[in-house]
Design an enzyme around this catalytic site. Structure first.
Site, PDB file in Angstrom:
ATOM      1  NE  ARG A  23      -1.490  -1.409   3.633  1.00  0.00           N
ATOM      2  CZ  ARG A  23      -1.459  -1.169   4.992  1.00  0.00           C
ATOM      3  NH1 ARG A  23      -2.741  -0.480   5.202  1.00  0.00           N
ATOM      4  NH2 ARG A  23      -0.560  -1.360   5.978  1.00  0.00           N
ATOM      5  CG  ASN A  48      11.546  27.739   6.729  1.00  0.00           C
ATOM      6  OD1 ASN A  48      10.608  28.470   7.023  1.00  0.00           O
ATOM      7  ND2 ASN A  48      12.777  27.993   7.337  1.00  0.00           N
ATOM      8  CG  HIS A  61      21.954  30.866   3.034  1.00  0.00           C
ATOM      9  ND1 HIS A  61      20.865  30.697   2.453  1.00  0.00           N
ATOM     10  CD2 HIS A  61      22.680  31.591   2.245  1.00  0.00           C
ATOM     11  CE1 HIS A  61      20.936  30.658   0.983  1.00  0.00           C
ATOM     12  NE2 HIS A  61      21.857  31.521   0.871  1.00  0.00           N
ATOM     13  CE  LYS A  70      18.846  27.104   8.496  1.00  0.00           C
ATOM     14  NZ  LYS A  70      19.532  27.673   7.392  1.00  0.00           N
ATOM     15  CE1 TYR A 130      15.247  26.326   6.599  1.00  0.00           C
ATOM     16  CE2 TYR A 130      14.823  25.394   4.559  1.00  0.00           C
ATOM     17  CZ  TYR A 130      15.067  26.496   5.281  1.00  0.00           C
ATOM     18  OH  TYR A 130      15.055  27.717   4.620  1.00  0.00           O
ATOM     19  CG  ASP A 167      23.385  32.093  -2.094  1.00  0.00           C
ATOM     20  OD1 ASP A 167      23.266  32.709  -0.862  1.00  0.00           O
ATOM     21  OD2 ASP A 167      22.560  31.294  -2.398  1.00  0.00           O
TER      22      ASP A 167
END
Length: 180
Positions: A23, A48, A61, A70, A130, A167
């Site tokens: 399933r 997020n 970052h 995170k 995250y 970036d």
């Protein structure tokens, strides 16, 4: 769930137990008591979700204030996920860890506060989710160059990645603000 500290032991690979049959499957993706026991007593305040195409690189970052821990995972596709230790007092300062996360392997990565984070999309598309331990604060956000030679992340890239303007303006590691 299986919790495995990586070469920087504060970074933990988390592999859920998957129960499947004809399933489909079921798995727990987070359980506070288990996480506290195996990682630490962190509280998550924000979730997020992003979607990116092949060749996009997001990062590296971090927030210099309101630093975010995170818990990251991929729900569709495949990415190479990277964390760089930017805690000046850490024995792993300037070192990085990378793991391939995918919808297929269902693995997650815990990245505590004090790390820069980024990922590169390996599949045609990827959806990345995250949980964060602090709120997004754009005024405190910083970016380190993804290809900084001092850090020397071994990205699985064969062409120039697609970067955001933010970036593209990332700082070299030696010039970046770090955690004392």
């Amino acid at each position: 769930m299986k919790y495995t500290p990586l070469s920087i032991p504060d970074i933990v690979l988390i592999e859920p137990e998957v129960f499947g049959d004809h399933r489909g499957y079921f798995m727990e993706t987070f359980r506070q008591d288990d996480f506290n026991k195996n990682v630490g007593p962190y509280t998550f305040v924000q979730d997020n979700h992003s979607k990116s195409a092949k060749g996009i690189l997001r990062g590296l970052h971090y927030q210099i204030k309101q630093s975010q821990g995170k818990l990251v995972r991929v729900t569709s596709g495949r990415v190479f996920d990277v964390a760089v230790d930017i805690r000046k007092a850490s024995p792993w300062f300037g070192k990085w860890v990378g793991e391939t996360l995918s919808a297929e392997n269902k693995s997650m990565l815990w990245i505590p506060p004090g790390f820069a984070h980024g990922f590169y999309v390996l599949s045609d598309e990827a959806e990345f989710t995250y949980k964060c331990t602090d709120y997004y604060a754009p005024e405190h956000e910083r970016s380190i160059l993804w290809n900084d030679p001092e850090i020397a992340v071994n990205w699985p890239i064969d062409t120039d990645p697609v970067l955001s303007p933010k970036d593209e303006k990332g700082l070299p590691f030696g010039s970046a603000e770090v955690f004392k």
